[in-house]
Design an enzyme around this catalytic site. Structure first.
Site, PDB file in Angstrom:
ATOM      1  N   GLY A 129       0.596  -1.481  -0.486  1.00 16.79           N
ATOM      2  CA  GLY A 129      -0.056  -0.090   0.128  1.00 16.79           C
ATOM      3  C   GLY A 129       0.820   1.155  -0.227  1.00 16.79           C
ATOM      4  N   GLU A 245      21.391   5.571  -6.716  1.00 17.40           N
ATOM      5  CA  GLU A 245      21.453   4.443  -7.139  1.00 17.40           C
ATOM      6  C   GLU A 245      20.432   5.096  -8.192  1.00 17.40           C
ATOM      7  OE1 GLU A 245      17.316   1.794  -5.849  1.00 17.40           O
ATOM      8  OE2 GLU A 245      18.762   2.155  -3.327  1.00 17.40           O
ATOM      9  N   ARG A 246      20.509   6.350  -7.946  1.00 23.18           N
ATOM     10  CA  ARG A 246      19.733   6.617  -9.184  1.00 23.18           C
ATOM     11  C   ARG A 246      20.615   7.098 -10.458  1.00 23.18           C
ATOM     12  NH1 ARG A 246      15.574  10.509  -5.749  1.00 23.18           N
ATOM     13  NH2 ARG A 246      13.926   9.279  -5.560  1.00 23.18           N
ATOM     14  N   LEU A 340      13.528  -1.937 -35.972  1.00 21.75           N
ATOM     15  CA  LEU A 340      14.206  -1.858 -37.037  1.00 21.75           C
ATOM     16  C   LEU A 340      14.610  -3.441 -36.939  1.00 21.75           C
ATOM     17  CD1 LEU A 340      16.522   1.279 -36.601  1.00 21.75           C
ATOM     18  CD2 LEU A 340      14.749   0.587 -38.486  1.00 21.75           C
ATOM     19  N   HIS A 341      14.164  -3.768 -36.501  1.00 19.35           N
ATOM     20  CA  HIS A 341      14.729  -5.456 -36.021  1.00 19.35           C
ATOM     21  C   HIS A 341      13.433  -6.165 -37.340  1.00 19.35           C
ATOM     22  CE1 HIS A 341      18.200  -5.305 -33.325  1.00 19.35           C
ATOM     23  NE2 HIS A 341      18.501  -6.507 -33.716  1.00 19.35           N
ATOM     24  N   GLY A 343      10.028  -8.651 -36.990  1.00 21.18           N
ATOM     25  CA  GLY A 343       9.819  -9.651 -36.288  1.00 21.18           C
ATOM     26  C   GLY A 343      10.882 -10.342 -34.912  1.00 21.18           C
ATOM     27  N   ASN A 369       9.672   8.082 -12.841  1.00 22.32           N
ATOM     28  CA  ASN A 369       9.865   9.329 -13.254  1.00 22.32           C
ATOM     29  C   ASN A 369       8.654  10.820 -13.217  1.00 22.32           C
ATOM     30  OD1 ASN A 369      12.339   7.659 -14.113  1.00 22.32           O
ATOM     31  ND2 ASN A 369      11.987   8.173 -15.970  1.00 22.32           N
TER      32      ASN A 369
END
Ligand SMILES: Cc1cc2nc3c(=O)[nH]c(=O)nc-3n(C[C@H](O)[C@H](O)[C@H](O)COP(=O)(O)OP(=O)(O)OC[C@H]3O[C@@H](n4cnc5c(N)ncnc54)[C@H](O)[C@@H]3O)c2cc1C
Length: 380
Positions: A129, A245-246, A340-341, A343, A369
């Site tokens: 929570g 950390e960031r 660009l790859h 499938g 963010n």
């Protein structure tokens, strides 16, 4: 392009070589197994410790490598480059909490073991929570004599399975208002009555990284484990250390984006459609040109942040900018590279597909963010 980070030197180049060799030999071949187990293998931490990859930027007198953040950045870059998710930066970040807020005896007890990988660190703030809203945490630590008695649970804890030292956010004084009620307690988990690790959580990416729930049922820890020795300082301690950390996440994000461009450039030179290589289409060239430009701008900004951090000059807002902008940039670039790859970009045997799912969490953890934009805005 002949760009090298201004903080790079000969010693760091040697360290990078060692780290790359170790990761390619000891970690990369075991990724399928880590993914299946949903965590690094049991000996991964001690192996990384032996190789000198842990706590590289902690003082040598506590077992660390005695270097600057540049050493940690090199480790994070090399892990990202190899597509290995192993949270050394969390280990280092916890070590910095210990270095700054624990007493001398605790530092001498915990830090050398963390450097060897015998003791793994985790930070447990988030609850079912309470994520962004840290003041809503409900885990309590009641002072009884010379102990705190802890009750509650945490979720999404990175390194949770292996963790022997949990930096735990609690409410020690239930009457203290808002964030002033948050304290941090170091919990040594080995053979600890009432402590339980839940199963590994099923994530969409970073499958080999250990992410768990932790449960505390009347867990007793010595009162001296309260970090900083005074209740109610937890949130400011988190804010102070979260910069580390960031920045590390920003390093991982940008390195992933650079790697994606490299792999895609290779792919579009080889793959043919309509009788020519994909690179011959103007759209391919323009998209990759945009990606490369954005990544280069990101690299220059990141290098400035790293240099400022090493000099003790990186402020919270700029670290937040680095994590927010570079993780957004990473996701834009990796998504474009998947496109660009074609499938094949959607097939997990192609590294770009994994990068796509792995990178998404960089925009979410260590402060979403959106929360980081709030932080930046508050500096205006
Ligand atoms: C793989 C993984 C590893 C993690 N590792 C750790 C760990 O080691 N330790 C730990 O403690 N936690 C960890 N986390 C938790 C992570 O830090 C939280 O998920 C994150 O802080 C967001 O909290 P939440 O999930 O409760 O989302 P919420 O706080 O519910 O947010 C949901 C959405 O609402 C937005 N939102 C919330 N408040 C505001 C606001 N004030 N203004 C604008 N938008 C807002 C958020 O940006 C987000 O888009 C991890 C999470 C993941 C997925």
């Amino acid at each position: 392009m002949n760009y090298e980070s201004p903080w790079m030197d000969d010693e760091l180049r040697m360290f990078r070589k060692t780290a790359r060799h170790f990761i390619e030999k000891e970690f990369a071949p075991h990724q399928d197994c880590w993914r299946k187990e949903q965590r690094p293998s049991d000996d991964a931490w001690t192996k990384a410790g032996e190789a000198g990859l842990l706590l590289s930027d902690l003082p040598a007198e506590y077992g660390g490598g005695g270097g600057t953040f540049a050493y940690e950045a090199v480790v994070v870059e090399e892990l990202a480059r190899a597509g290995v998710h192993f949270a050394t930066f969390i280990q280092s970040s916890i070590a910095h909490y210990v270095l700054h807020y624990a007493n001398e005896e605790q530092k001498r007890e915990w830090l050398p073991r963390m450097a060897l990988g015998e003791l793994v660190g985790a930070i447990a703030i988030t609850e079912a929570g309470a994520g962004s809203d840290v003041k809503a945490i409900r885990t309590t630590a009641r002072r009884i004599g010379e102990h705190y008695v802890i009750n509650g649970s945490k979720t999404f804890v990175t390194n949770g399975w292996h963790a022997g030292l949990v930096c735990l956010a609690v409410k020690a004084d239930p009457n203290a208002p808002g964030l002033k009620g948050v304290s941090l307690i170091a919990v040594e988990t080995k053979d600890l009555a009432g402590y339980r690790v839940g199963k590994s959580l099923n994530k969409v990416g970073m499958h080999g990284q250990d992410t768990c729930e932790l449960f505390f049922d009347d867990v007793r820890v010595p009162a001296s484990n309260l970090l900083g020795g005074v209740e109610g300082r937890g949130f400011s301690q988190i804010m102070e250390k979260m910069t580390y950390e960031r920045l590390a996440i920003a390093v991982a994000a940008l390195t992933t984006a650079e790697r994606a461009i490299e792999l895609t450039a290779r792919y579009v030179n080889e793959r043919k459609a309509f009788g020519s290589a994909l690179i011959d289409f103007q759209n391919t060239r323009f998209k990759l040109a945009e990606c490369k430009t954005e990544a280069h701008i990101g690299r220059v900004f990141l290098d400035r942040c790293i240099a400022d951090f090493i000099d003790g000059k990186l402020d919270d807002a700029t670290a937040a900018m680095a994590k927010y902008w570079l993780s957004d940039c990473e996701c834009r670039i990796v998504d474009e590279c998947v496109q660009l790859h074609g499938g094949y970009g959607y097939m997990t045997e192609y590294p770009i597909a994994r990068m796509w799912t792995d990178s998404r969490v960089h925009r979410i953890y260590a402060g979403t963010n959106e929360i980081l934009k709030e932080l930046i805005a508050s500096s205006l």
